[in-house]
Design a protein around this motif. Structure first.
Motif, PDB file in Angstrom:
ATOM      1  N   GLU A 106       0.799  -1.229   0.000  1.00 50.83           N
ATOM      2  CA  GLU A 106       0.000   0.000   0.000  1.00 50.83           C
ATOM      3  C   GLU A 106       0.832   1.281   0.000  1.00 50.83           C
ATOM      4  OE1 GLU A 106      -3.453   0.039   2.568  1.00 50.83           O
ATOM      5  OE2 GLU A 106      -3.104   2.128   3.082  1.00 50.83           O
ATOM      6  N   ILE A 107       1.874   1.301   0.791  1.00 50.25           N
ATOM      7  CA  ILE A 107       2.638   2.542   0.929  1.00 50.25           C
ATOM      8  C   ILE A 107       3.286   2.925  -0.408  1.00 50.25           C
ATOM      9  CG2 ILE A 107       4.845   1.508   1.747  1.00 50.25           C
ATOM     10  CD1 ILE A 107       3.135   4.648   3.193  1.00 50.25           C
ATOM     11  N   GLU A 108       3.645   1.912  -1.217  1.00 50.06           N
ATOM     12  CA  GLU A 108       4.191   2.165  -2.552  1.00 50.06           C
ATOM     13  C   GLU A 108       3.155   2.883  -3.411  1.00 50.06           C
ATOM     14  OE1 GLU A 108       7.102   1.557  -4.400  1.00 50.06           O
ATOM     15  OE2 GLU A 108       7.812   1.617  -2.330  1.00 50.06           O
ATOM     16  N   ILE A 109       1.906   2.397  -3.317  1.00 49.16           N
ATOM     17  CA  ILE A 109       0.823   2.980  -4.127  1.00 49.16           C
ATOM     18  C   ILE A 109       0.578   4.426  -3.696  1.00 49.16           C
ATOM     19  CG2 ILE A 109      -1.629   2.789  -4.733  1.00 49.16           C
ATOM     20  CD1 ILE A 109      -1.294  -0.270  -4.116  1.00 49.16           C
ATOM     21  N   LEU A 110       0.590   4.660  -2.404  1.00 49.49           N
ATOM     22  CA  LEU A 110       0.321   6.010  -1.911  1.00 49.49           C
ATOM     23  C   LEU A 110       1.432   6.972  -2.298  1.00 49.49           C
ATOM     24  CD1 LEU A 110      -1.077   5.291   1.659  1.00 49.49           C
ATOM     25  CD2 LEU A 110      -2.309   6.385  -0.213  1.00 49.49           C
ATOM     26  N   ILE A 111       2.675   6.485  -2.274  1.00 52.44           N
ATOM     27  CA  ILE A 111       3.787   7.429  -2.392  1.00 52.44           C
ATOM     28  C   ILE A 111       4.552   7.328  -3.723  1.00 52.44           C
ATOM     29  CG2 ILE A 111       6.028   8.050  -1.347  1.00 52.44           C
ATOM     30  CD1 ILE A 111       4.720   7.548   1.364  1.00 52.44           C
ATOM     31  N   ASN A 112       4.785   6.139  -4.232  1.00 50.86           N
ATOM     32  CA  ASN A 112       5.742   6.000  -5.340  1.00 50.86           C
ATOM     33  C   ASN A 112       5.207   5.594  -6.712  1.00 50.86           C
ATOM     34  OD1 ASN A 112       8.022   6.738  -3.850  1.00 50.86           O
ATOM     35  ND2 ASN A 112       8.188   4.686  -2.973  1.00 50.86           N
ATOM     36  N   VAL A 113       4.186   4.773  -6.762  1.00 50.98           N
ATOM     37  CA  VAL A 113       3.731   4.265  -8.074  1.00 50.98           C
ATOM     38  C   VAL A 113       3.273   5.449  -8.944  1.00 50.98           C
ATOM     39  CG1 VAL A 113       2.021   2.816  -9.252  1.00 50.98           C
ATOM     40  CG2 VAL A 113       3.029   2.046  -7.086  1.00 50.98           C
ATOM     41  N   PRO A 114       3.781   5.548 -10.197  1.00 55.11           N
ATOM     42  CA  PRO A 114       3.376   6.683 -11.046  1.00 55.11           C
ATOM     43  C   PRO A 114       1.855   6.748 -11.206  1.00 55.11           C
ATOM     44  CG  PRO A 114       5.160   5.445 -12.076  1.00 55.11           C
ATOM     45  CD  PRO A 114       4.738   4.661 -10.868  1.00 55.11           C
ATOM     46  N   ILE A 115       1.328   7.974 -11.096  1.00 55.36           N
ATOM     47  CA  ILE A 115      -0.123   8.177 -11.196  1.00 55.36           C
ATOM     48  C   ILE A 115      -0.652   7.622 -12.526  1.00 55.36           C
ATOM     49  CG2 ILE A 115      -1.912   9.973 -11.425  1.00 55.36           C
ATOM     50  CD1 ILE A 115      -1.009   9.551  -8.536  1.00 55.36           C
ATOM     51  N   SER A 116       0.155   7.781 -13.591  1.00 58.74           N
ATOM     52  CA  SER A 116      -0.303   7.307 -14.902  1.00 58.74           C
ATOM     53  C   SER A 116      -0.587   5.804 -14.866  1.00 58.74           C
ATOM     54  CB  SER A 116       0.741   7.628 -15.970  1.00 58.74           C
ATOM     55  OG  SER A 116       1.974   7.048 -15.592  1.00 58.74           O
ATOM     56  N   GLU A 117       0.200   5.063 -14.097  1.00 59.54           N
ATOM     57  CA  GLU A 117      -0.033   3.609 -14.023  1.00 59.54           C
ATOM     58  C   GLU A 117      -1.295   3.289 -13.232  1.00 59.54           C
ATOM     59  OE1 GLU A 117       3.299   1.148 -13.029  1.00 59.54           O
ATOM     60  OE2 GLU A 117       4.702   2.443 -14.125  1.00 59.54           O
ATOM     61  N   ILE A 118      -1.546   4.095 -12.178  1.00 57.95           N
ATOM     62  CA  ILE A 118      -2.766   3.867 -11.395  1.00 57.95           C
ATOM     63  C   ILE A 118      -3.990   4.250 -12.240  1.00 57.95           C
ATOM     64  CG2 ILE A 118      -4.000   4.446  -9.243  1.00 57.95           C
ATOM     65  CD1 ILE A 118      -1.212   5.120  -8.044  1.00 57.95           C
ATOM     66  N   GLU A 119      -3.846   5.300 -13.054  1.00 60.40           N
ATOM     67  CA  GLU A 119      -4.942   5.726 -13.939  1.00 60.40           C
ATOM     68  C   GLU A 119      -5.385   4.605 -14.872  1.00 60.40           C
ATOM     69  OE1 GLU A 119      -3.341   9.135 -15.899  1.00 60.40           O
ATOM     70  OE2 GLU A 119      -4.183  10.530 -14.431  1.00 60.40           O
ATOM     71  N   ASN A 120      -4.410   3.819 -15.313  1.00 59.86           N
ATOM     72  CA  ASN A 120      -4.751   2.708 -16.211  1.00 59.86           C
ATOM     73  C   ASN A 120      -5.661   1.683 -15.539  1.00 59.86           C
ATOM     74  OD1 ASN A 120      -3.272   3.723 -18.297  1.00 59.86           O
ATOM     75  ND2 ASN A 120      -1.395   2.623 -17.729  1.00 59.86           N
ATOM     76  N   ILE A 121      -5.560   1.588 -14.231  1.00 59.99           N
ATOM     77  CA  ILE A 121      -6.395   0.624 -13.502  1.00 59.99           C
ATOM     78  C   ILE A 121      -7.710   1.295 -13.083  1.00 59.99           C
ATOM     79  CG2 ILE A 121      -6.530  -0.873 -11.453  1.00 59.99           C
ATOM     80  CD1 ILE A 121      -4.292  -1.780 -13.173  1.00 59.99           C
ATOM     81  N   ASP A 122      -7.593   2.525 -12.541  1.00 56.09           N
ATOM     82  CA  ASP A 122      -8.791   3.191 -12.025  1.00 56.09           C
ATOM     83  C   ASP A 122      -8.545   4.700 -11.964  1.00 56.09           C
ATOM     84  OD1 ASP A 122     -10.798   4.323 -10.285  1.00 56.09           O
ATOM     85  OD2 ASP A 122     -11.243   2.273  -9.639  1.00 56.09           O
ATOM     86  N   PRO A 123      -9.021   5.434 -12.981  1.00 49.82           N
ATOM     87  CA  PRO A 123      -8.748   6.881 -13.032  1.00 49.82           C
ATOM     88  C   PRO A 123      -9.285   7.656 -11.830  1.00 49.82           C
ATOM     89  CG  PRO A 123      -9.944   6.135 -15.007  1.00 49.82           C
ATOM     90  CD  PRO A 123      -9.799   4.942 -14.124  1.00 49.82           C
ATOM     91  N   GLN A 124     -10.410   7.202 -11.290  1.00 49.54           N
ATOM     92  CA  GLN A 124     -10.964   7.921 -10.137  1.00 49.54           C
ATOM     93  C   GLN A 124     -10.027   7.857  -8.939  1.00 49.54           C
ATOM     94  OE1 GLN A 124     -12.910   6.061 -12.187  1.00 49.54           O
ATOM     95  NE2 GLN A 124     -15.078   6.578 -11.910  1.00 49.54           N
ATOM     96  N   ILE A 125      -9.604   6.634  -8.659  1.00 50.74           N
ATOM     97  CA  ILE A 125      -8.711   6.462  -7.508  1.00 50.74           C
ATOM     98  C   ILE A 125      -7.395   7.205  -7.747  1.00 50.74           C
ATOM     99  CG2 ILE A 125      -7.454   4.797  -6.072  1.00 50.74           C
ATOM    100  CD1 ILE A 125      -9.691   2.773  -6.700  1.00 50.74           C
ATOM    101  N   ALA A 126      -6.945   7.208  -8.997  1.00 48.68           N
ATOM    102  CA  ALA A 126      -5.702   7.922  -9.324  1.00 48.68           C
ATOM    103  C   ALA A 126      -5.817   9.389  -8.925  1.00 48.68           C
ATOM    104  CB  ALA A 126      -5.398   7.787 -10.805  1.00 48.68           C
ATOM    105  N   LYS A 127      -6.989   9.962  -9.142  1.00 48.66           N
ATOM    106  CA  LYS A 127      -7.187  11.370  -8.777  1.00 48.66           C
ATOM    107  C   LYS A 127      -7.136  11.560  -7.259  1.00 48.66           C
ATOM    108  CE  LYS A 127     -10.568  11.526 -11.790  1.00 48.66           C
ATOM    109  NZ  LYS A 127     -11.887  11.931 -12.304  1.00 48.66           N
ATOM    110  N   GLY A 128      -7.733  10.609  -6.564  1.00 44.93           N
ATOM    111  CA  GLY A 128      -7.685  10.670  -5.100  1.00 44.93           C
ATOM    112  C   GLY A 128      -6.258  10.579  -4.585  1.00 44.93           C
ATOM    113  N   ILE A 129      -5.469   9.692  -5.186  1.00 48.41           N
ATOM    114  CA  ILE A 129      -4.080   9.541  -4.734  1.00 48.41           C
ATOM    115  C   ILE A 129      -3.265  10.783  -5.100  1.00 48.41           C
ATOM    116  CG2 ILE A 129      -1.971   8.162  -5.027  1.00 48.41           C
ATOM    117  CD1 ILE A 129      -3.857   5.690  -5.300  1.00 48.41           C
ATOM    118  N   SER A 130      -3.546  11.358  -6.277  1.00 47.44           N
ATOM    119  CA  SER A 130      -2.888  12.629  -6.636  1.00 47.44           C
ATOM    120  C   SER A 130      -3.188  13.699  -5.611  1.00 47.44           C
ATOM    121  CB  SER A 130      -3.429  13.162  -7.969  1.00 47.44           C
ATOM    122  OG  SER A 130      -2.882  12.464  -9.018  1.00 47.44           O
ATOM    123  N   ALA A 131      -4.432  13.780  -5.223  1.00 49.11           N
ATOM    124  CA  ALA A 131      -4.823  14.797  -4.241  1.00 49.11           C
ATOM    125  C   ALA A 131      -4.085  14.558  -2.928  1.00 49.11           C
ATOM    126  CB  ALA A 131      -6.331  14.756  -4.015  1.00 49.11           C
TER     127      ALA A 131
END
Ligand code: ZN
Ligand code: ZN
Length: 398
Positions: free
Chosen positions: A332-357
């Motif tokens: 989890e901590i990798e997702i919150l801090i390090n995984v590129p937002i673009s990669e999270i967007e590919n899975i779920d754009p909504q959540i990607a926005k939340g993590i960006s915020a």
């Protein structure tokens, strides 16, 4: 080696704890959270010790393994003045002996046992047995050491091995207190369930020679904690001074003028950790010693998903989405801090926005107090954009 460790949880034998708090459930969830070492909690409870023996393999030097997850014996004890102390133990034999001495009766009643002993008496006894001790959630208003003492030395009569900050405080707050300048800080979850927004919501990154009781002891003594990861302190349920009945935040001076009685509902007001630290602080600004590691603020990913989708944090929707991300990018901590937002967007754009915020610190927090956790929320604009399933850039919701 660097390990992530959460050293304060409770078993199914503690009050108000999930029946799922068993080694076999904690171990796989800890792994998903990126923890290598977890405290067993409740190590003075005979039935819990039995479960530990049955469901783990003792690999030596205080470590009990279940599959890929290592456990170290820990216990929280409620002592004189209802103060909670956290103790780390080197093996089950010591746990049984100390338990006999510290908890004279009703040993089976609660995983978090009560004793009439003072902090200093426990400190002396624990030291005799080569265990480690420090105050649990040191600043909280019901059971934290600093609720009753202005100095940690008045409670223990000696130097403790660590101080647990608790969810409602962080390093900067604690480093306004001069006497803590040579005491290592721990950030632990105090989890009562294995849900991902509880277990490992706070943890410590520690540099150890190997995973063992001796190495942990050495690391604490030599200030080898490399980072504390924990909630924004205003997410903690005792951060602000507030009413314990209607949870309204109350200005501390008004609270005092009203004899700690809520002007809105007549309920009892509890002093917040924020204000208690101001009362006992020596400095206006943190004076951190050179060895003090960074405190990295987080918030549970499951709660971000929950807010984005407007569904309860333990619902299937939220848990499935959490699991999908963990399987793909975890821990989890990798997702919150390090995984590129673009990669999270590919899975779920909504959540990607939340993590960006979260990363850009544009998540709003309504502070917690009086026993109610702080709450996160997102800009209306971000939520509206969510419903259209579009990807927004950060500028769009600043
Ligand atoms: Zn406690
Ligand atoms: Zn009230």
């Amino acid at each position: 080696m660097l390990i992530n460790t959460d050293l304060h949880v409770h078993s199914c034998f503690s009050m108000a704890t999930s029946k799922d708090m068993l080694i076999k459930n904690i171990a796989p969830k800890a792994k998903e959270k990126g923890l290598q070492l977890v405290g067993t909690g409740d190590a003075f409870h005979p039935k819990w010790l039995k479960i530990i023996e049955e469901s783990t393999k003792y690999v030596g030097d205080g470590i009990y393994s279940h599959k890929d997850c290592d456990f170290l014996l820990t216990v929280e004890v409620e002592a004189e003045k209802k103060i909670h102390h956290l103790i780390f133990l080197p093996n089950i034999e010591t746990a049984r002996e100390l338990s006999d001495k510290l908890v004279s009766k009703n040993k089976y009643s609660d995983g978090r046992p009560r004793t009439k002993m003072s902090g200093a008496e426990i400190y002396d006894m624990v030291k005799e047995y080569d265990c480690l001790i420090g105050p649990a959630h040191a600043f909280t208003p019901w059971t934290g050491m600093y609720k009753s003492y202005d100095s940690i030395y008045d409670c223990y009569g000696g130097k403790v091995d660590f101080l647990e900050l608790g969810l409602s405080a962080d390093t900067d707050m604690a480093d306004t207190i001069k006497e803590l300048k040579d005491i290592p800080f721990l950030s632990n979850s105090d989890a009562h369930s294995p849900w991902p927004h509880r277990l490992g919501r706070e943890f410590n990154q520690i540099n150890v020679k190997d995973i063992s009781f001796s190495s942990l002891k050495y690391a604490l003594k030599h200030n080898d904690i490399k980072a504390n990861y924990g909630l924004y302190p205003n997410l903690g349920k005792y951060h602000m001074t507030a009413c314990t009945k209607c949870y309204k935040l109350i200005n501390p001076s008004i609270a005092y003028d009203n004899n700690m009685k809520c002007p809105y509902c007549g309920g009892r007001i509890k002093k917040g950790v924020d204000y208690r630290i101001i009362e006992i602080s020596d400095y206006d600004e943190p004076h951190s010693p050179d060895f003090r590691p960074p405190y990295i603020h987080t918030m549970p990913l499951a709660e971000i998903i929950s807010k984005i989708y407007d569904k309860g944090v333990t619902t299937k929707t939220v848990q499935n989405k959490w699991q999908l991300l963990i399987d793909k990018f975890g821990p989890e901590i990798e997702i919150l801090i390090n995984v590129p937002i673009s990669e999270i967007e590919n899975i779920d754009p909504q959540i990607a926005k939340g993590i960006s915020a979260f990363r850009n610190k544009t998540v709003h927090i309504t502070p917690g107090g009086g026993g109610k956790y702080g709450e996160i929320s997102f800009d209306k604009k971000l939520k509206e954009d969510n419903s259209k399933n579009s990807v927004v850039t950060l500028d769009n919701f600043n």
